[in-house]
Design a protein around this motif. Structure first.
Motif, PDB file in Angstrom:
ATOM      1  N   THR A  65       0.847  -1.190   0.000  1.00  0.00           N
ATOM      2  CA  THR A  65       0.000   0.000   0.000  1.00  0.00           C
ATOM      3  C   THR A  65       0.885   1.244   0.000  1.00  0.00           C
ATOM      4  N   PRO A  66       0.319   2.418  -0.248  1.00  0.00           N
ATOM      5  CA  PRO A  66       1.115   3.645  -0.166  1.00  0.00           C
ATOM      6  C   PRO A  66       1.761   3.838   1.210  1.00  0.00           C
TER       7      PRO A  66
ATOM      8  N   HIS B 110       4.862   1.628   1.325  1.00  0.00           N
ATOM      9  CA  HIS B 110       5.954   2.254   0.575  1.00  0.00           C
ATOM     10  C   HIS B 110       6.599   3.368   1.399  1.00  0.00           C
ATOM     11  N   TRP B 111       5.768   4.195   2.025  1.00  0.00           N
ATOM     12  CA  TRP B 111       6.294   5.295   2.827  1.00  0.00           C
ATOM     13  C   TRP B 111       7.124   4.765   3.997  1.00  0.00           C
TER      14      TRP B 111
END
Length: 94
Positions: free
Chosen positions: A3-4, A7-8
């Protein structure tokens, strides 16, 4: 699938960018560590710059390009105790 947020988390806490070069820029951006590599006949590079954030790595790239310096990059995982929490070996099962 990441998910974003995943990634972060990876970019913020697990990944860092290593820059290899023969010559240092006149001024190394703040937040960047410089390591001198051992001198050997097979070594292509003399210095390793370690940028621990995307902002720092962007500043290094900009500085190197402004001064016309050649460099190579490598994205590596940091040695951190958070790795098993953020990126477990077996992945996350639902």
């Amino acid at each position: 699938m990441l998910t974003p947020v995943d990634h972060w988390l990876r970019e913020t806490f697990l990944l860092e960018t290593h820059f290899y070069c023969l010559r240092l820029p006149e001024k190394v951006p703040s937040g960047v560590k410089v390591r001198e590599l051992p001198n050997s006949p097979t070594s292509k590079y003399r210095y390793r710059l370690i940028a621990r954030s995307n902002r720092s790595s962007d500043r290094v790239v900009k500085k190197m390009n402004e001064e016309g310096l050649m460099f190579a990059t490598q994205v590596v995982e940091k040695k951190t105790p958070l790795k098993p929490l953020i990126a477990p070996k077996g992945g996350v099962s639902c």
